[in-house]
Scaffold this motif. Structure first.
Motif, PDB file in Angstrom:
ATOM      1  N   LEU A  16      11.830  29.148 -31.880  1.00 21.77           N
ATOM      2  CA  LEU A  16      10.703  28.758 -31.026  1.00 21.77           C
ATOM      3  C   LEU A  16      11.223  28.515 -29.605  1.00 21.77           C
ATOM      4  CD1 LEU A  16       8.618  26.170 -33.156  1.00 21.77           C
ATOM      5  CD2 LEU A  16       7.877  28.466 -32.447  1.00 21.77           C
ATOM      6  N   VAL A  17      10.330  28.648 -28.658  1.00 19.34           N
ATOM      7  CA  VAL A  17      10.616  28.278 -27.269  1.00 19.34           C
ATOM      8  C   VAL A  17      10.480  26.756 -27.185  1.00 19.34           C
ATOM      9  CG1 VAL A  17       9.745  28.440 -24.894  1.00 19.34           C
ATOM     10  CG2 VAL A  17       9.848  30.496 -26.335  1.00 19.34           C
ATOM     11  N   TYR A  18      11.530  26.068 -26.675  1.00 20.47           N
ATOM     12  CA  TYR A  18      11.527  24.615 -26.840  1.00 20.47           C
ATOM     13  C   TYR A  18      10.406  23.918 -26.069  1.00 20.47           C
ATOM     14  CZ  TYR A  18      13.672  22.969 -22.429  1.00 20.47           C
ATOM     15  OH  TYR A  18      13.904  22.642 -21.128  1.00 20.47           O
ATOM     16  N   GLN A  19      10.005  24.462 -24.918  1.00 21.11           N
ATOM     17  CA  GLN A  19       8.893  23.838 -24.172  1.00 21.11           C
ATOM     18  C   GLN A  19       7.596  23.913 -24.965  1.00 21.11           C
ATOM     19  OE1 GLN A  19      11.149  25.811 -22.795  1.00 21.11           O
ATOM     20  NE2 GLN A  19      11.707  25.128 -20.751  1.00 21.11           N
ATOM     21  N   ASP A  76      14.677  35.466 -22.230  1.00 16.72           N
ATOM     22  CA  ASP A  76      14.099  35.843 -20.933  1.00 16.72           C
ATOM     23  C   ASP A  76      12.702  35.220 -20.783  1.00 16.72           C
ATOM     24  OD1 ASP A  76      12.756  37.483 -22.714  1.00 16.72           O
ATOM     25  OD2 ASP A  76      12.997  39.314 -21.530  1.00 16.72           O
ATOM     26  N   SER A  77      12.264  34.476 -21.816  1.00 21.40           N
ATOM     27  CA  SER A  77      11.086  33.617 -21.668  1.00 21.40           C
ATOM     28  C   SER A  77      11.279  32.645 -20.513  1.00 21.40           C
ATOM     29  CB  SER A  77      10.824  32.842 -22.969  1.00 21.40           C
ATOM     30  OG  SER A  77      11.991  32.179 -23.400  1.00 21.40           O
ATOM     31  N   LEU A  78      12.518  32.508 -20.043  1.00 27.17           N
ATOM     32  CA  LEU A  78      12.783  31.644 -18.882  1.00 27.17           C
ATOM     33  C   LEU A  78      11.950  32.102 -17.685  1.00 27.17           C
ATOM     34  CD1 LEU A  78      14.876  32.341 -16.230  1.00 27.17           C
ATOM     35  CD2 LEU A  78      16.456  32.661 -18.110  1.00 27.17           C
ATOM     36  N   GLY A  79      11.611  33.397 -17.645  1.00 23.55           N
ATOM     37  CA  GLY A  79      10.746  33.898 -16.572  1.00 23.55           C
ATOM     38  C   GLY A  79       9.420  33.154 -16.537  1.00 23.55           C
ATOM     39  N   MET A  80       8.935  32.797 -17.737  1.00 24.65           N
ATOM     40  CA  MET A  80       7.641  32.106 -17.831  1.00 24.65           C
ATOM     41  C   MET A  80       7.813  30.586 -17.789  1.00 24.65           C
ATOM     42  SD  MET A  80       5.996  34.747 -20.607  1.00 24.65           S
ATOM     43  CE  MET A  80       4.261  34.334 -20.477  1.00 24.65           C
ATOM     44  N   VAL A  81       8.614  30.031 -18.697  1.00 20.07           N
ATOM     45  CA  VAL A  81       8.651  28.564 -18.830  1.00 20.07           C
ATOM     46  C   VAL A  81       9.514  27.870 -17.783  1.00 20.07           C
ATOM     47  CG1 VAL A  81       8.053  28.582 -21.292  1.00 20.07           C
ATOM     48  CG2 VAL A  81      10.461  28.629 -20.625  1.00 20.07           C
ATOM     49  N   ILE A  82      10.453  28.586 -17.169  1.00 16.85           N
ATOM     50  CA  ILE A  82      11.308  27.981 -16.138  1.00 16.85           C
ATOM     51  C   ILE A  82      10.909  28.466 -14.747  1.00 16.85           C
ATOM     52  CG2 ILE A  82      13.702  27.851 -15.240  1.00 16.85           C
ATOM     53  CD1 ILE A  82      13.405  26.244 -17.792  1.00 16.85           C
TER      54      ILE A  82
END
Ligand code: KIV
Ligand code: NA
Length: 276
Positions: free
Chosen positions: A214-217, A44-50
């Motif tokens: 890790l978050v890939y971005q 759900d880090s997609l909320g930040m990085v995407i």
């Protein structure tokens, strides 16, 4: 061969490290899968990085399902774990089971992940009872950012450390097949790894865990809003991308792109008939 929860179990037994990276789209998932990453997390880090929010709190079930099914198409061997977003399981055990089911049926995930230990033991147990594999997530749990008063390392004092150990035991007892330890001191994460029979996947939790995520971005140097201390940049792709975009703009403006080799021909005869 498709990795399963058994792959995770065997790796811990054999002392082989487990590799996990986030992905949110087909292209990235396929590249990670081809690189041999064991498991892909649709975080759900997609909320930040995407999506560009400053936390994960606004992410919806629809967002997670959308990105999960896209990633699943690119993950031939990697085990796809999809995050349960904020308020999709905190409300009740019933909601937890229904929404975990949606991530499998509609999101084509292989497993789900949710944040919390002792307080969510029953939620995890009932999802596992529905034959859905669960990954726990304890320590610094980003959906609780407002209760923590920021993204801060957890477990430095005796009470917090004991609470995290209790959470780890609860997650294991509930039947989770792995647990993410986020932003906890290395000695505590190493101790939890030793006392648990399920593998621990660390992020900001030192080298004593059974695996890393890790978050890939972050690891590619693409996301500049916020870089936590625990991130290692394996590249500066953000800079490379920006340079490619700049070069493209200047070539379009000065007419050097597209060239003949990037363009389609047609017979002069046909053009003559049109323009005559
Ligand atoms: O959402 C996410 O990317 C995560 C990892 C940081 C573990 O939960
Ligand atoms: Na997450």
């Amino acid at each position: 061969m498709k990795n399963t929860t058994v792959t995770f179990k065997n790796k811990k037994t054999d002392g082989e490290k487990i590799t996990m990276l986030t992905a949110y789209d087909y292209t990235t998932a396929k590249l990670e899968d081809e690189a041999g990453v064991d498991s892909i997390l649709v975080g759900d880090s997609l909320g930040m990085v995407i999506m560009g929010y400053d936390s994960t709190l606004s992410v919806t079930m629809e967002d997670m399902i959308h990105h999960s099914k896209i990633v699943a198409r690119g993950a031939k061997n990697a085990l796809v774990v999809t995050d349960m977003p904020f308020m999709s399981y905190q409300t009740s055990v019933y909601d937890a089971v229904v929404n975990a089911g949606r991530l499998i049926k509609e999101g084509h995930a292989d497993a789900v992940k949710l944040e919390g230990g002792v307080k969510f033991e029953e939620h995890i147990r009932k999802i596992v009872d529905a034959s859905i594999p669960v990954v726990g997530h304890i320590g610094m749990t980003p959906q609780s950012v407002n209760s923590f008063g920021g993204f801060k390392v957890q477990g430095k004092n005796i009470d917090d450390a004991k609470r995290i150990i209790d959470d780890a035991k609860a997650v294991e007892r509930a039947g989770a097949f792995a647990v993410v330890l986020e932003c906890v001191p290395t000695p505590l994460a190493t101790y939890i790894t030793e006392i648990l029979s399920i593998p621990t996947i660390g992020i900001g939790a030192g080298n004593g865990c059974d695996g890393q995520v890790l978050v890939y971005q972050d690891m590619l140097g693409m996301y500049s809003d916020f870089t936590p201390k625990f991130v290692k940049k394996y590249g500066e792709l953000g800079e490379s991308m920006k340079n490619c975009f700049k070069q493209y703009c200047s070539e379009v403006k000065n007419g050097t792109f597209p060239k003949e080799e990037n363009s389609f021909k047609m017979s002069e005869e046909v053009m003559k008939q049109i323009t005559e």
